[in-house]
Scaffold this motif. Sequence first.
Motif, PDB file in Angstrom:
ATOM      1  N   SER A  21       0.857  -0.993   0.066  1.00 44.30           N
ATOM      2  CA  SER A  21       0.423  -0.335  -0.304  1.00 44.30           C
ATOM      3  C   SER A  21       0.597   0.943  -0.028  1.00 44.30           C
ATOM      4  O   SER A  21       0.646   2.325  -0.554  1.00 44.30           O
ATOM      5  CB  SER A  21      -0.790   0.062   1.111  1.00 44.30           C
ATOM      6  N   LEU A  22       2.185   1.054   0.321  1.00 48.34           N
ATOM      7  CA  LEU A  22       3.076   2.517   0.723  1.00 48.34           C
ATOM      8  C   LEU A  22       4.018   3.266  -1.021  1.00 48.34           C
ATOM      9  O   LEU A  22       3.708   3.928  -0.930  1.00 48.34           O
ATOM     10  CB  LEU A  22       4.205   1.941   1.821  1.00 48.34           C
ATOM     11  N   ALA A  23       3.434   1.665  -1.770  1.00 49.92           N
ATOM     12  CA  ALA A  23       4.385   2.422  -3.616  1.00 49.92           C
ATOM     13  C   ALA A  23       2.830   2.217  -4.010  1.00 49.92           C
ATOM     14  O   ALA A  23       2.045   2.293  -3.938  1.00 49.92           O
ATOM     15  CB  ALA A  23       5.725   0.859  -3.174  1.00 49.92           C
ATOM     16  N   SER A  24       3.010   1.948  -5.814  1.00 43.33           N
ATOM     17  CA  SER A  24       2.974   1.866  -6.747  1.00 43.33           C
ATOM     18  C   SER A  24       1.254   1.268  -6.578  1.00 43.33           C
ATOM     19  O   SER A  24       1.556  -0.045  -6.262  1.00 43.33           O
ATOM     20  CB  SER A  24       3.341   2.093  -7.524  1.00 43.33           C
ATOM     21  N   ASP A  25       0.355   1.595  -6.637  1.00 45.11           N
ATOM     22  CA  ASP A  25      -1.076   0.670  -7.036  1.00 45.11           C
ATOM     23  C   ASP A  25      -1.218  -0.182  -7.816  1.00 45.11           C
ATOM     24  O   ASP A  25      -1.625  -1.166  -7.743  1.00 45.11           O
ATOM     25  CB  ASP A  25      -2.381   1.455  -6.220  1.00 45.11           C
ATOM     26  N   VAL A  26      -0.520   1.147  -9.151  1.00 51.53           N
ATOM     27  CA  VAL A  26      -0.873   0.384 -10.603  1.00 51.53           C
ATOM     28  C   VAL A  26       0.242   0.305 -11.318  1.00 51.53           C
ATOM     29  O   VAL A  26       0.443   1.196 -10.973  1.00 51.53           O
ATOM     30  CB  VAL A  26      -2.363   0.509 -11.324  1.00 51.53           C
ATOM     31  N   ASP A  27       0.475  -0.846 -12.242  1.00 48.85           N
ATOM     32  CA  ASP A  27       1.346  -0.104 -13.185  1.00 48.85           C
ATOM     33  C   ASP A  27       1.379  -0.801 -14.498  1.00 48.85           C
ATOM     34  O   ASP A  27       0.718  -1.689 -14.882  1.00 48.85           O
ATOM     35  CB  ASP A  27       2.830  -0.927 -12.188  1.00 48.85           C
ATOM     36  N   TYR A  28       1.297   0.063 -15.539  1.00 51.81           N
ATOM     37  CA  TYR A  28       0.734  -0.212 -16.795  1.00 51.81           C
ATOM     38  C   TYR A  28       1.873  -0.065 -17.725  1.00 51.81           C
ATOM     39  O   TYR A  28       2.972   0.848 -17.415  1.00 51.81           O
ATOM     40  CB  TYR A  28      -0.418   1.122 -17.055  1.00 51.81           C
ATOM     41  N   GLY A  39      12.665   9.874 -26.958  1.00 54.13           N
ATOM     42  CA  GLY A  39      11.866  10.355 -28.295  1.00 54.13           C
ATOM     43  C   GLY A  39      10.749  10.546 -28.305  1.00 54.13           C
ATOM     44  O   GLY A  39       9.144  10.964 -27.273  1.00 54.13           O
ATOM     45  N   ILE A  40      10.061   8.707 -27.883  1.00 53.10           N
ATOM     46  CA  ILE A  40       8.553   8.298 -26.521  1.00 53.10           C
ATOM     47  C   ILE A  40       8.874   8.948 -25.419  1.00 53.10           C
ATOM     48  O   ILE A  40       7.313   9.155 -24.524  1.00 53.10           O
ATOM     49  CB  ILE A  40       8.906   6.833 -26.895  1.00 53.10           C
ATOM     50  N   TYR A  41       9.702   8.507 -25.162  1.00 52.58           N
ATOM     51  CA  TYR A  41       9.971   8.511 -23.558  1.00 52.58           C
ATOM     52  C   TYR A  41       9.321   9.730 -23.105  1.00 52.58           C
ATOM     53  O   TYR A  41       8.357  10.330 -22.286  1.00 52.58           O
ATOM     54  CB  TYR A  41      10.902   7.833 -23.022  1.00 52.58           C
ATOM     55  N   ASP A  42      10.036  10.790 -23.429  1.00 54.23           N
ATOM     56  CA  ASP A  42       9.699  12.334 -23.440  1.00 54.23           C
ATOM     57  C   ASP A  42       8.337  12.209 -23.936  1.00 54.23           C
ATOM     58  O   ASP A  42       7.368  14.374 -23.414  1.00 54.23           O
ATOM     59  CB  ASP A  42      10.867  13.048 -24.822  1.00 54.23           C
ATOM     60  N   SER A  98       9.708   4.452 -16.371  1.00 52.74           N
ATOM     61  CA  SER A  98       8.258   5.123 -15.875  1.00 52.74           C
ATOM     62  C   SER A  98       8.579   6.141 -15.278  1.00 52.74           C
ATOM     63  O   SER A  98       8.942   7.481 -14.997  1.00 52.74           O
ATOM     64  CB  SER A  98       7.814   4.138 -15.215  1.00 52.74           C
ATOM     65  N   PHE A  99       7.528   6.553 -15.648  1.00 50.86           N
ATOM     66  CA  PHE A  99       5.901   7.885 -14.804  1.00 50.86           C
ATOM     67  C   PHE A  99       5.462   7.773 -14.145  1.00 50.86           C
ATOM     68  O   PHE A  99       4.831   6.811 -14.446  1.00 50.86           O
ATOM     69  CB  PHE A  99       5.655   8.246 -15.363  1.00 50.86           C
ATOM     70  N   ILE A 131       3.599   4.316 -15.550  1.00 55.39           N
ATOM     71  CA  ILE A 131       3.349   4.149 -16.275  1.00 55.39           C
ATOM     72  C   ILE A 131       4.452   3.895 -17.404  1.00 55.39           C
ATOM     73  O   ILE A 131       5.549   5.129 -17.601  1.00 55.39           O
ATOM     74  CB  ILE A 131       2.409   5.218 -17.362  1.00 55.39           C
ATOM     75  N   THR A 132       4.558   2.766 -18.167  1.00 50.98           N
ATOM     76  CA  THR A 132       5.993   2.653 -18.739  1.00 50.98           C
ATOM     77  C   THR A 132       5.901   2.690 -20.784  1.00 50.98           C
ATOM     78  O   THR A 132       4.940   2.109 -20.455  1.00 50.98           O
ATOM     79  CB  THR A 132       7.174   1.046 -18.109  1.00 50.98           C
ATOM     80  N   PRO A 133       6.200   3.555 -20.490  1.00 53.70           N
ATOM     81  CA  PRO A 133       6.298   3.128 -22.602  1.00 53.70           C
ATOM     82  C   PRO A 133       7.484   2.145 -22.622  1.00 53.70           C
ATOM     83  O   PRO A 133       7.991   2.493 -22.436  1.00 53.70           O
ATOM     84  CB  PRO A 133       6.730   4.757 -23.220  1.00 53.70           C
TER      85      PRO A 133
END
Length: 232
Positions: free
Chosen positions: A30-37, A54-57, A76-77, A88-90
Motif C-alpha cells: 500500500s505504500l508504493a505504486s498501486d497500479v503499473d501499466y 522521443g517516445i519517453y519524452d 516510467s512515470f 506508466i512505462t512506454p
Amino acid sequence: MLKNDLKKWAGDCYLSILDSGSRAKGTAISLASDVDYLISLDSTCNENNGGLKGIYDSLHQFLLGKFNPVRKQNVSFRINLNGLEIDITPARKQTGNTNDHWLHVSKINSWRQTNIQKHITDISTSGRVNEIKLLKIWRELNKLDFPSVYLEYLVLDILAGKSKDTTSLEDNFWHILLELRKDNSNPLTRRIVDPANSNNILSDLMTVGEKNIIIAKAKSSTQSQYWSQIIW
C-alpha cells in the motif's frame, strides 16, 4: 478513462496496455505504486523521430498536460489519479511472437531489452513474494531509491537455498538486512543480470552512492531493538 487517454497518445503505435508490475507479481504494497501499466507500442514506433527517448519524452509531456505532479522515474512515470498511484512505462515491442520489449532508461540515457512477462512469472512463482513485500515496505519507509526489478531479483539471490516455509519469513527478512549491511561481500556488489536479457545488468541500475545509502540504512535497522522500529 486513463487507458483511453494513453491509447489516444499512442495513436497508430498502440498495441496494448499490460498490467506489468507488483499487482501482477503479487508483490504490491500500500505504500508504493498501486497500479503499473506498460504501454506496448509497435516495433517501428517513432524510429525516425527520436526513437525510444522521443517516445519517453512525448509521454512525459502528455502526462504533464493532464496530471500534476508527474514523477519521472527510471523507465516510467508516476501519476496520482484520485488517490491511486499509477506507474506508466512506454515500451516498443519486438517483432514476432515474443513478449520482449525495448525500454528507454532515463538514468543512463540509453535503452534496454526486457521481458515483463518473464519477470511476472519468475517473481510470482518464486516463493519469495512475502520477503519481497517486506523489503519494499522497508524501502518506502526509508525513502530509498531502489528499483523494484533489481530489489526483487536481489532478494531471490540473497535467499537462494533458504527455506520457503512461511514460518521462516522473519528469519529470512532478518537475513536480508544482515546481508545488506555487510562491509565485505555485500550482495549489492554482486552482478545481478536480468534473466530476460543477459545484456541488462540490473545491479547497474543503482550507483555506488545509492547502494551505500542502503547499506547505511540496513546497519541502522539491524541495530534496532524491536521490529516496530524497522517496519512500522
